[in-house]
Design a protein around this motif. Structure first.
Motif, short mmCIF file in Angstrom:
data_model
loop_
_atom_site.label_atom_id
_atom_site.label_comp_id
_atom_site.label_asym_id
_atom_site.label_seq_id
_atom_site.Cartn_x
_atom_site.Cartn_y
_atom_site.Cartn_z
N THR A 1 -7.45 14.77 -3.88
CA THR A 1 -6.18 14.46 -4.53
C THR A 1 -5.21 13.99 -3.46
O THR A 1 -5.02 14.67 -2.44
N ILE A 2 -4.61 12.84 -3.69
CA ILE A 2 -3.60 12.33 -2.78
C ILE A 2 -2.27 12.36 -3.52
O ILE A 2 -2.12 11.71 -4.55
N ASP A 3 -1.34 13.15 -2.99
CA ASP A 3 0.01 13.22 -3.52
C ASP A 3 0.88 12.34 -2.63
O ASP A 3 1.13 12.68 -1.47
N LEU A 4 1.32 11.22 -3.15
CA LEU A 4 2.15 10.30 -2.38
C LEU A 4 3.48 10.95 -2.00
O LEU A 4 4.08 10.61 -0.99
N ASN A 5 3.95 11.88 -2.81
CA ASN A 5 5.16 12.66 -2.54
C ASN A 5 6.33 11.76 -2.12
O ASN A 5 7.07 12.06 -1.18
N GLY A 6 6.47 10.63 -2.79
CA GLY A 6 7.57 9.72 -2.53
C GLY A 6 7.33 8.76 -1.37
O GLY A 6 8.18 7.93 -1.06
N HIS A 7 6.18 8.84 -0.73
CA HIS A 7 5.88 7.98 0.42
C HIS A 7 5.06 6.76 0.00
O HIS A 7 4.49 6.72 -1.08
N THR A 8 4.97 5.80 0.92
CA THR A 8 4.23 4.57 0.68
C THR A 8 3.03 4.50 1.62
O THR A 8 3.17 4.75 2.82
N ILE A 9 1.87 4.17 1.07
CA ILE A 9 0.70 3.82 1.87
C ILE A 9 0.65 2.30 1.85
O ILE A 9 0.41 1.70 0.80
N ASP A 10 0.91 1.68 2.99
CA ASP A 10 1.01 0.23 3.08
C ASP A 10 -0.03 -0.31 4.05
O ASP A 10 0.05 -0.07 5.26
N ARG A 11 -1.00 -1.03 3.55
CA ARG A 11 -2.04 -1.65 4.38
C ARG A 11 -1.48 -2.83 5.15
O ARG A 11 -2.00 -3.21 6.18
N ASN A 12 -0.43 -3.45 4.64
CA ASN A 12 0.33 -4.50 5.31
C ASN A 12 -0.53 -5.68 5.77
O ASN A 12 -0.35 -6.20 6.86
N LEU A 13 -1.47 -6.10 4.94
CA LEU A 13 -2.32 -7.23 5.29
C LEU A 13 -1.72 -8.53 4.78
O LEU A 13 -1.54 -8.72 3.58
N LYS A 14 -1.39 -9.42 5.68
CA LYS A 14 -0.83 -10.72 5.31
C LYS A 14 -1.94 -11.71 4.95
O LYS A 14 -1.73 -12.63 4.18
N GLU A 15 -3.13 -11.54 5.55
CA GLU A 15 -4.27 -12.40 5.25
C GLU A 15 -5.40 -11.56 4.66
O GLU A 15 -5.58 -10.40 5.03
N ALA A 16 -6.17 -12.17 3.77
CA ALA A 16 -7.29 -11.47 3.12
C ALA A 16 -8.38 -11.13 4.13
O ALA A 16 -8.67 -11.90 5.03
N ARG A 17 -8.97 -9.94 3.94
CA ARG A 17 -10.08 -9.47 4.78
C ARG A 17 -11.22 -9.00 3.88
O ARG A 17 -11.00 -8.58 2.76
N GLY A 18 -12.43 -9.03 4.42
CA GLY A 18 -13.59 -8.55 3.68
C GLY A 18 -13.48 -7.10 3.29
O GLY A 18 -13.97 -6.67 2.26
N SER A 19 -12.84 -6.31 4.08
CA SER A 19 -12.63 -4.89 3.78
C SER A 19 -11.13 -4.64 3.61
O SER A 19 -10.58 -3.69 4.15
N GLY A 20 -10.48 -5.50 2.84
CA GLY A 20 -9.03 -5.47 2.73
C GLY A 20 -8.42 -4.52 1.72
O GLY A 20 -7.20 -4.46 1.57
N SER A 21 -9.24 -3.76 0.99
CA SER A 21 -8.70 -2.78 0.05
C SER A 21 -7.97 -1.67 0.79
O SER A 21 -8.25 -1.39 1.95
#
Length: 176
Positions: free
Chosen positions: A20-40
């Motif tokens: 279980t991931i509780d974001l608790n008001g926070h952001t998980i940001d991968r911040n990818l400007k270009e697409a990647r094969g493992s970009g999820s």
């Protein structure tokens, strides 16, 4: 790591874990400007995985995924996904499922939260089910209930921009 943790910059879950991931008001940001094969941002790869996303404080989100393939935000190749609250937005997949791509034969249940502002090069800017993922007994592919909001997503100029289900799949919708 190879079984869980991060791999190629994404959260990669490969084993029989209940998480279980509780974001608790926070952001998980991968911040990818270009697409990647493992970009999820998240990638689930085992039938016994159960991932729950919630946000107890409000304002938390999963964003910044950019996949060459499927599932910019969350790619469920195998496993179960439960979204109780939080936001999935600002993710992109060159192919299918900008916010959530779901191929698994396991459960996808959303009882709250928002999926908005995601894009896909083909179908399902918000959510795309493109494979298994259905209950053979009941013919149900996806469960939506509670205060679920899926809007403002875009996919290849089609009517399939928010939610796309492969042919023969069904929705159990009880959202308000």
């Amino acid at each position: 790591g190879d079984e869980y943790g991060t791999k190629d910059g994404r959260f990669h879950l490969v084993d029989n874990y209940v998480l279980t991931i509780d974001l608790n008001g926070h952001t998980i940001d991968r911040n990818l400007k270009e697409a990647r094969g493992s970009g999820s941002v998240f990638y689930l790869e085992d039938v016994d995985i159960k991932l729950t996303i919630k946000d107890s404080a409000g304002g938390g989100k999963i964003t910044g995924g950019n996949s060459v393939y499927n599932g910019g935000g969350i790619n469920v190749y195998d496993g179960s996904l439960y979204i109780e609250s939080g936001e999935i937005s600002g993710n992109h997949a060159t192919n299918l499922g900008g916010g959530v791509y779901w191929y698994s034969d396991s459960t996808f249940c959303m009882t709250g939260g928002i999926i908005t502002g995601n894009t896909a090069g083909k179908n399902g800017g918000g959510i795309c089910n493109d494979g298994g993922g259905w209950d053979a007994k009941n013919g149900i592919a996806i469960f939506l209930g509670g205060d679920t909001k899926i809007y403002g997503n875009s996919g290849a100029g089609s009517e399939n921009s928010n939610l796309y289900l492969n042919e023969g799949r069904y929705i159990n919708h009880t959202a308000g």
